[in-house]
Design a protein around this motif. Sequence first.
Motif, PDB file in Angstrom:
ATOM      1  N   ARG A 194      73.756  46.830  91.494  1.00 60.36           N
ATOM      2  CA  ARG A 194      75.134  46.490  91.818  1.00 60.36           C
ATOM      3  C   ARG A 194      75.366  45.024  91.504  1.00 60.36           C
ATOM      4  NH1 ARG A 194      78.277  49.547  95.253  1.00 60.36           N
ATOM      5  NH2 ARG A 194      79.211  47.638  96.054  1.00 60.36           N
ATOM      6  N   ASP A 198      77.172  42.918  93.108  1.00 57.94           N
ATOM      7  CA  ASP A 198      77.219  42.050  94.286  1.00 57.94           C
ATOM      8  C   ASP A 198      75.881  41.890  94.985  1.00 57.94           C
ATOM      9  OD1 ASP A 198      77.045  44.619  95.216  1.00 57.94           O
ATOM     10  OD2 ASP A 198      78.680  44.457  96.666  1.00 57.94           O
ATOM     11  N   SER A 199      74.930  42.811  94.740  1.00 62.08           N
ATOM     12  CA  SER A 199      73.688  42.757  95.515  1.00 62.08           C
ATOM     13  C   SER A 199      72.427  43.075  94.733  1.00 62.08           C
ATOM     14  CB  SER A 199      73.798  43.718  96.712  1.00 62.08           C
ATOM     15  OG  SER A 199      74.105  45.037  96.271  1.00 62.08           O
ATOM     16  N   LYS A 232      86.382  33.706  88.416  1.00 61.51           N
ATOM     17  CA  LYS A 232      85.548  34.804  88.903  1.00 61.51           C
ATOM     18  C   LYS A 232      85.577  34.854  90.423  1.00 61.51           C
ATOM     19  CE  LYS A 232      82.468  34.142  84.967  1.00 61.51           C
ATOM     20  NZ  LYS A 232      81.139  33.664  84.544  1.00 61.51           N
ATOM     21  N   ARG A 233      85.392  36.068  90.933  1.00 58.28           N
ATOM     22  CA  ARG A 233      85.314  36.276  92.370  1.00 58.28           C
ATOM     23  C   ARG A 233      84.377  37.449  92.618  1.00 58.28           C
ATOM     24  NH1 ARG A 233      90.797  36.671  94.038  1.00 58.28           N
ATOM     25  NH2 ARG A 233      90.752  38.852  93.400  1.00 58.28           N
ATOM     26  N   GLY A 234      83.397  37.246  93.495  1.00 60.42           N
ATOM     27  CA  GLY A 234      82.428  38.298  93.756  1.00 60.42           C
ATOM     28  C   GLY A 234      81.553  38.600  92.564  1.00 60.42           C
ATOM     29  N   GLY A 235      81.396  37.626  91.673  1.00 58.67           N
ATOM     30  CA  GLY A 235      80.512  37.811  90.523  1.00 58.67           C
ATOM     31  C   GLY A 235      81.176  38.341  89.274  1.00 58.67           C
ATOM     32  N   ASP A 236      82.439  38.779  89.368  1.00 65.93           N
ATOM     33  CA  ASP A 236      83.125  39.304  88.188  1.00 65.93           C
ATOM     34  C   ASP A 236      84.490  38.635  88.059  1.00 65.93           C
ATOM     35  OD1 ASP A 236      83.354  40.765  85.896  1.00 65.93           O
ATOM     36  OD2 ASP A 236      83.302  42.737  86.857  1.00 65.93           O
ATOM     37  N   SER A 268      79.496  42.804  84.990  1.00 70.53           N
ATOM     38  CA  SER A 268      78.704  43.857  85.612  1.00 70.53           C
ATOM     39  C   SER A 268      77.983  44.698  84.565  1.00 70.53           C
ATOM     40  CB  SER A 268      79.607  44.759  86.456  1.00 70.53           C
ATOM     41  OG  SER A 268      78.917  45.922  86.861  1.00 70.53           O
ATOM     42  N   ARG A 320      71.440  38.430  85.855  1.00 67.73           N
ATOM     43  CA  ARG A 320      72.215  37.722  86.876  1.00 67.73           C
ATOM     44  C   ARG A 320      71.948  36.216  86.806  1.00 67.73           C
ATOM     45  NH1 ARG A 320      71.719  40.024  92.698  1.00 67.73           N
ATOM     46  NH2 ARG A 320      73.699  38.947  92.924  1.00 67.73           N
TER      47      ARG A 320
END
Length: 545
Positions: A159, A161-162, A210-214, A324, A372
């Motif tokens: 994922r 985010d994690s 970007k927000r939350g990685g994307d 992602s 990442r």
Amino acid sequence: MDLRPYQRASLDALYASWEAAAGDGLIVLPTGAGKAFVIAALVREVLARTADCRVIVVTHTRELIAQNYRELVATWPEAPAGIYSAGIGRRDASAQVLFCGIQSVWNRTQEIGAFDLVVVDEAHLIPRSAETRYGRFLAALRETRPALRVVGLTATPYRLDSGRLDEGKGRLFERIVYEANVGDLIHQGYLAPLISKATTTALDVSGVGKRGGDYIPSALEAAVNQDWITRAAVEEMVGYGRERRAWLAFCAGLAHAVAVRDAVRAEGYPCETISGESPKRERDRIVRDFREGRLRCLTSVDVLSTGFNVPRVDLIALLRPTQSTGLYVQQVGRALRTAPGKRDALILDYAGLVRMHGPVDIVTARTAAAIRGREDEVRAKPCPGCGALIALNASTCESCWIEPDDEPAGPSHEAAADDENPILSGEAPGWIAISDWSWRRRARRGEADSLDVTFHAGGGLRHRVEICLEDAGYPRERAVNWWRHLGGARDAPMTVVEALEQQGDLTCPDAIRIRANGRLSQSVDYRLADGRTFVDTRRLSEQYA
């Protein structure tokens, strides 16, 4: 049930994990590898071992619920199976094998009863937090059956985010018990070969936050949903897709998807748009028309990246930039299924996703996790023979069987003999203003003549490119794209003499930017005075450095 070797191996690995008490496991199978069939085999084999075992198969869309249920009853008509789904309109709560949607059952564990095995399809959609529908659902089931087993199936065990699903605090799975490789299944004939190409039209998201990685969705759509970009992108799509049967375009938002749809229609091809806002009946009708060939193209916002099964798809247009790896793999995976008459599938990479994440046949859980924080690194290079994007360490392009490492690494002495001013080559940082350009005919020994174009910058710097209008195949294709993007007519000239006569029809770029693509090639970004940009990738030997 007659399982393919890798399907049999995946279940054997799962059973071995259970015997070793290794915890809840993940099976990783690419899109098109038959996850529904593996789930059906798992259910049947578990019930053969333990007749009174209850199994619940959970996923997130009614399409997948129905697909998984149909797969089981097709191979085992007397299966004690039922469905619990508001979207399908069935609530077979007492079934021994229950196929359901998480939205329908997460807070109804008392109604549906206890289970011994939970199978989660598309397990990458499970959030890590225990305070979610999946987390609460599993916790409630474990209260009644502490020995509950959970197995997840997915094509993308990570994922944004994690990270990986089997790593980190709060993970729901202990380990990946089996992972099938896309490249291996393509070579074995179980999946369709993919040909990825970097398009001339490139989406510039350098200024998107970007927000939350994307990328922030609203800012992303504003950056890419511009009329000239859409028209240029669709023109390329049509050029590549004329001989292909089913195109799927992933877009950055609903307005963007509608704009792409309208541009495809303007080119004379039937096209529709599907989004999360599409009414159920309309969505079903559109998918049915696409599956049966009445539509050439579908444009999509998010909803077709998982659970969409139309094997005839043979062109994917990546018009939705994303950081992602999972979303990228799921989108490309829509073209992996084989179908009668389908030789391969073409991936048009407008968004730079293949370069960022790597060709999909080399992406694994390990490589995805390694990306990442290193998204700016290049992980693919263009083949000098056909332009397909291949892995950086590839010694052969499987689309045309050119061996890139055997190509000349630099320019010929003959090409550099008349150079008096420094050449822009390698990687030139930032945009370089162009003051003028000059064209001339260049004779090539034993080959057709080419058009020699020199871009003049300040300080006597210049950059030269070879435009092979008189060649065939990929060199001609690339020359035509270069011609059109600088304002030339769709019917590009067939000869250098014609091109020189039509020089006035083209617009000299306002600036260029040069980026290295490894040892043998580089990308040249062109920016016109009105802000339009496009990218041209070519071998270093074509720059006359």
